[in-house]
Design an enzyme around this catalytic site. Structure first.
Site, PDB file in Angstrom:
ATOM      1  N   LYS A 133       3.789   5.925   0.296  1.00  0.00           N
ATOM      2  CA  LYS A 133       4.764   4.802   0.308  1.00  0.00           C
ATOM      3  C   LYS A 133       5.295   4.564   1.721  1.00  0.00           C
ATOM      4  CE  LYS A 133       8.589   2.680  -2.095  1.00  0.00           C
ATOM      5  NZ  LYS A 133       7.879   1.400  -2.093  1.00  0.00           N
TER       6      LYS A 133
ATOM      7  N   HIS B 248       8.738   8.868  -4.803  1.00  0.00           N
ATOM      8  CA  HIS B 248       7.478   8.123  -4.845  1.00  0.00           C
ATOM      9  C   HIS B 248       6.353   8.936  -4.208  1.00  0.00           C
ATOM     10  CE1 HIS B 248      10.128   4.669  -5.616  1.00  0.00           C
ATOM     11  NE2 HIS B 248       9.062   4.103  -6.156  1.00  0.00           N
TER      12      HIS B 248
HETATM   13  P1  NAD Z   1      -1.549  -0.698  -1.420  1.00  0.00           P
HETATM   14  O1  NAD Z   1      -1.444  -0.249   0.004  1.00  0.00           O
HETATM   15  O2  NAD Z   1      -2.393   0.110  -2.346  1.00  0.00           O
HETATM   16  O3  NAD Z   1      -2.072  -2.230  -1.480  1.00  0.00           O
HETATM   17  C1  NAD Z   1      -1.715  -3.209  -0.545  1.00  0.00           C
HETATM   18  C2  NAD Z   1      -2.952  -4.082  -0.344  1.00  0.00           C
HETATM   19  O4  NAD Z   1      -2.583  -5.162   0.537  1.00  0.00           O
HETATM   20  C3  NAD Z   1      -4.111  -3.316   0.334  1.00  0.00           C
HETATM   21  O5  NAD Z   1      -5.322  -3.538  -0.366  1.00  0.00           O
HETATM   22  C4  NAD Z   1      -4.143  -3.919   1.736  1.00  0.00           C
HETATM   23  O6  NAD Z   1      -5.456  -3.907   2.309  1.00  0.00           O
HETATM   24  C5  NAD Z   1      -3.667  -5.344   1.452  1.00  0.00           C
HETATM   25  N1  NAD Z   1      -3.251  -6.031   2.658  1.00  0.00           N
HETATM   26  C6  NAD Z   1      -2.766  -5.517   3.809  1.00  0.00           C
HETATM   27  N2  NAD Z   1      -2.583  -6.485   4.723  1.00  0.00           N
HETATM   28  C7  NAD Z   1      -2.973  -7.645   4.151  1.00  0.00           C
HETATM   29  C8  NAD Z   1      -3.036  -8.989   4.596  1.00  0.00           C
HETATM   30  N3  NAD Z   1      -2.651  -9.330   5.845  1.00  0.00           N
HETATM   31  N4  NAD Z   1      -3.487  -9.939   3.746  1.00  0.00           N
HETATM   32  C9  NAD Z   1      -3.874  -9.609   2.482  1.00  0.00           C
HETATM   33  N5  NAD Z   1      -3.855  -8.339   2.008  1.00  0.00           N
HETATM   34  C10 NAD Z   1      -3.400  -7.369   2.827  1.00  0.00           C
HETATM   35  O7  NAD Z   1      -0.054  -0.791  -1.953  1.00  0.00           O
HETATM   36  P2  NAD Z   1       0.477  -0.930  -3.457  1.00  0.00           P
HETATM   37  O8  NAD Z   1       0.928   0.392  -3.961  1.00  0.00           O
HETATM   38  O9  NAD Z   1      -0.492  -1.740  -4.260  1.00  0.00           O
HETATM   39  O10 NAD Z   1       1.801  -1.784  -3.205  1.00  0.00           O
HETATM   40  C11 NAD Z   1       1.765  -3.036  -2.548  1.00  0.00           C
HETATM   41  C12 NAD Z   1       3.193  -3.528  -2.339  1.00  0.00           C
HETATM   42  O11 NAD Z   1       3.822  -3.718  -3.612  1.00  0.00           O
HETATM   43  C13 NAD Z   1       4.092  -2.560  -1.570  1.00  0.00           C
HETATM   44  O12 NAD Z   1       5.030  -3.294  -0.816  1.00  0.00           O
HETATM   45  C14 NAD Z   1       4.810  -1.803  -2.685  1.00  0.00           C
HETATM   46  O13 NAD Z   1       6.046  -1.250  -2.280  1.00  0.00           O
HETATM   47  C15 NAD Z   1       5.007  -2.917  -3.673  1.00  0.00           C
HETATM   48  N6  NAD Z   1       5.145  -2.514  -5.068  1.00  0.00           N
HETATM   49  C16 NAD Z   1       5.933  -3.320  -5.815  1.00  0.00           C
HETATM   50  C17 NAD Z   1       6.063  -3.068  -7.167  1.00  0.00           C
HETATM   51  C18 NAD Z   1       6.876  -4.034  -8.002  1.00  0.00           C
HETATM   52  O14 NAD Z   1       6.911  -3.890  -9.239  1.00  0.00           O
HETATM   53  N7  NAD Z   1       7.499  -5.047  -7.375  1.00  0.00           N
HETATM   54  C19 NAD Z   1       5.436  -1.969  -7.748  1.00  0.00           C
HETATM   55  C20 NAD Z   1       4.604  -1.172  -6.956  1.00  0.00           C
HETATM   56  C21 NAD Z   1       4.474  -1.462  -5.606  1.00  0.00           C
END
Ligand code: NAD
Length: 257
Positions: free
Chosen positions: A149, A145
């Site tokens: 991450k 990744h």
């Molecule tokens: P990212 O860091 O780009 O986005 C996360 C967002 O959450 C940010 O904008 C951050 O400011 C916000 N955030 C942080 N604390 C918060 C709070 N207390 N309240 C509300 N928002 C808050 O990360 P990403 O790449 O978009 O991934 C997010 C999550 O999804 C991670 O856990 C990642 O591993 C997971 N993910 C899952 C899949 C899937 O298909 N299930 C795919 C990609 C990523």
């Protein structure tokens, strides 16, 4: 259907917004972390002050945030009885229990990976693990990744490991081997090994290998674009309409059960 997006300023969150617009769905509002994160990504997006405000304005909350939010989000979902599509990974046991409690009050679709391809890989992993005896075929999972991450092994790698463990009739926590380093001793029979690579902007690559003395079976998935997660999550959001409370996965959404 009114869709609320938690983590709307994140990498996946922005694509959820695109997907909602593309499909002509109604965005109930967005939520991001307190402070600078709460700026709206577009002028027409209503940012909510709390998960409670988002849940009360939505029919379904699509949540891609950080693991620490999950217990509080679970409580709001249960209280307002709105559907929850949960993509956040790296959950603690406490967070998992909170998700299970919320699922008694609302339909919850949780997946470590919302792409259709990974849902299929999980099915194939289980079939392969059932066919290839654990004492002859060593199972190893390699994932790579992007450098930002936060959790390792990835939620998807763990889901693949769970699929293999379940098909072999063992608990993943009893057989997992992560991050080998130094004099580790020989590989334990029946172990499921994980290796995590990080670098650049790789969206997500997973490979499951079954290796015996004579042959190797390899199952691989590569996500080229995060849009695959956003499209799958919004598909799951639509699927929750009229569903009974319960904990569901992409298998249910895709009709693979
Ligand atoms: P990212 O860091 O780009 O986005 C996360 C967002 O959450 C940010 O904008 C951050 O400011 C916000 N955030 C942080 N604390 C918060 C709070 N207390 N309240 C509300 N928002 C808050 O990360 P990403 O790449 O978009 O991934 C997010 C999550 O999804 C991670 O856990 C990642 O591993 C997971 N993910 C899952 C899949 C899937 O298909 N299930 C795919 C990609 C990523």
């Amino acid at each position: 259907m009114r869709i609320g997006v938690a983590g709307i300023n994140g990498r996946v969150g922005g694509l959820l917004l695109d997907e909602i617009r593309l499909r002509g769905d109604t965005l109930a509002g967005g939520l991001d972390r307190p402070g600078a994160g709460r700026a709206a990504p577009a002028p027409d997006v209503t940012m909510m002050a709390s998960i409670e405000a988002l849940a009360s304005a939505s029919d379904v909350v699509v949540d891609f945030t950080v693991a620490g939010t999950v217990p509080a989000h679970a409580e709001a979902i249960a209280h307002y009885r709105v559907a929850w599509v949960l993509g956040t990974t790296g959950l603690s046991d406490v967070a998992r229990e909170a998700v299970a409690r919320a699922a008694r009050h609302a339909p919850v679709v949780q997946a470590a990976n919302f792409s259709a391809g990974v849902a299929l890989v999980l099915e194939l992993a289980a079939r392969a693990a059932a066919a290839l005896p654990a004492d002859q075929y060593d199972a190893e999972i390699v994932e790579m990744h992007h450098r930002q991450k936060l959790d390792a092994p990835s939620g998807t790698a763990l889901a693949i490991g769970e699929a293999v463990a379940t098909a072999r009739g063992v608990r993943l926590s009893d057989v997992r081997e992560c991050g080998r380093d130094g004099v580790t001793g020989a590989r334990a029979d029946g172990a499921i090994g994980f290796a995590s690579l990080r670098g650049g902007q790789i969206v997500g690559e997973h490979t499951l290998l079954f290796t015996s003395a004579d042959e190797q079976v390899v199952l691989s998935h590569r996500a080229f674009d995060r849009r695959t997660f956003a499209a799958g999550a919004i598909r799951a959001a639509h699927w929750t309409a009229g569903r009974a409370p319960g904990l569901y996965g992409m298998r249910d959404v895709l009709g693979l059960t």
